[in-house]
Design an enzyme around this catalytic site. Sequence first.
Site, PDB file in Angstrom:
ATOM      1  N   ALA A  11       0.800  -1.238   0.000  1.00 41.12           N
ATOM      2  CA  ALA A  11       0.000   0.000   0.000  1.00 41.12           C
ATOM      3  C   ALA A  11       0.827   1.279   0.000  1.00 41.12           C
ATOM      4  O   ALA A  11       0.280   2.362  -0.191  1.00 41.12           O
ATOM      5  CB  ALA A  11      -0.940   0.004   1.206  1.00 41.12           C
ATOM      6  N   GLY A  14       3.297   3.205  -5.486  1.00 44.70           N
ATOM      7  CA  GLY A  14       2.750   2.821  -6.787  1.00 44.70           C
ATOM      8  C   GLY A  14       1.238   2.664  -6.793  1.00 44.70           C
ATOM      9  O   GLY A  14       0.494   3.492  -6.256  1.00 44.70           O
ATOM     10  N   TYR A 152       9.477 -13.540 -13.669  1.00 44.00           N
ATOM     11  CA  TYR A 152       8.447 -12.523 -13.407  1.00 44.00           C
ATOM     12  C   TYR A 152       7.178 -12.864 -14.184  1.00 44.00           C
ATOM     13  O   TYR A 152       6.076 -12.844 -13.630  1.00 44.00           O
ATOM     14  CB  TYR A 152       8.957 -11.123 -13.777  1.00 44.00           C
ATOM     15  CG  TYR A 152       7.902 -10.063 -13.569  1.00 44.00           C
ATOM     16  CD1 TYR A 152       7.475  -9.733 -12.279  1.00 44.00           C
ATOM     17  CD2 TYR A 152       7.299  -9.414 -14.646  1.00 44.00           C
ATOM     18  CE1 TYR A 152       6.478  -8.789 -12.079  1.00 44.00           C
ATOM     19  CE2 TYR A 152       6.305  -8.473 -14.449  1.00 44.00           C
ATOM     20  CZ  TYR A 152       5.902  -8.162 -13.166  1.00 44.00           C
ATOM     21  OH  TYR A 152       4.908  -7.238 -12.966  1.00 44.00           O
ATOM     22  N   VAL A 185       3.459   0.887 -16.286  1.00 47.43           N
ATOM     23  CA  VAL A 185       2.980   1.904 -15.342  1.00 47.43           C
ATOM     24  C   VAL A 185       4.217   2.575 -14.750  1.00 47.43           C
ATOM     25  O   VAL A 185       5.135   1.883 -14.290  1.00 47.43           O
ATOM     26  CB  VAL A 185       2.151   1.279 -14.185  1.00 47.43           C
ATOM     27  CG1 VAL A 185       1.533   2.374 -13.322  1.00 47.43           C
ATOM     28  CG2 VAL A 185       1.085   0.335 -14.711  1.00 47.43           C
TER      29      VAL A 185
HETATM   30  C1  8X3 Z   1       4.574  -4.633 -15.513  1.00 44.26           C
HETATM   31  C2  8X3 Z   1       4.455  -4.717 -16.992  1.00 44.26           C
HETATM   32  O1  8X3 Z   1       5.595  -5.356 -19.196  1.00 44.26           O
HETATM   33  O2  8X3 Z   1       6.875  -4.041 -17.603  1.00 44.26           O
HETATM   34  O3  8X3 Z   1       4.090  -5.760 -14.881  1.00 44.26           O
HETATM   35  O4  8X3 Z   1       6.468  -6.366 -17.185  1.00 44.26           O
HETATM   36  S1  8X3 Z   1       5.916  -5.152 -17.747  1.00 44.26           S
END
Ligand code: 8X3
Length: 257
Positions: A11, A14, A152, A185
């Site tokens: 929280a 971002g 990721y 973002v």
């Molecule tokens: C964030 C978007 O494409 O930079 O999760 O991994 S990206």
Amino acid sequence: MKPQIALITGATSGIGKATASLFAQHGIALVLCGRNQTALKNLQETLGKHTKVLSLNFDLRDREAVCKAVEGLPPDFQNIDILINNAGNAHGLSTLQTGSVADWDAMIDTNVKGLLYITKAVLPVMIRRNHGSIVNIGSVAGKEVYAKGNVYCASKHAVNALNKAMRLDLNEYDIRVSAIHPGAVETNFSKVRFKGDETRAQKVYEGYTALQAADIADIIYFVITRPPQVTIEDLVVYPSAQASAHLLRKNQHSDDQ
Ligand code: 8X3
């Protein structure tokens, strides 16, 4: 309508912070969760001017700490109506053969296991009250795999799968489950991914207008304020210059993404 209570993970920065601020403006009581005690207290003080705020300082990767935090909620904050599963980070951008196992652990432990721990801790109250909204913050990386994104992307594919799984498993209850999958973002995301390398992080957002955290917060608020018969399963949200995880139109060339 009765004032609602939202628990937001991650929280203090971002998308989490922007969502907390927007919810506060709408009088939604907040349980702010994060690892940075100072940032939590500062945010609690700021948003406390608009709504009731409780801050919980724990690491989502620590299952016992997650359970303790939720079990220890004071009566005024126990009936969580809205869970925003926002906490999550990228660590590194490398091939599998050169990647860091510690980075992989950090991403899987927070983005996947942490999300599961907090959801499991919060669900009993939602099930008992047969009421709730869960919003899982995924990523376009949960829809597509891009070069060097491996773990990721895997962690965000897991969020996408868990969003669908929650919708199936909770179908017998009036608990809505939704996901938002943002593209680029402009937050601390890239600074964390590149381990504090500001110059490299900055380049990710150069040459186009990236989404802002508040843009995603707006959409989260839209999702949770639909009439009870409306559930948004998921939304993929891009900056207008981005067509996919692989294609981002930039005015100037950058080698970093
Ligand atoms: C964030 C978007 O494409 O930079 O999760 O991994 S990206």
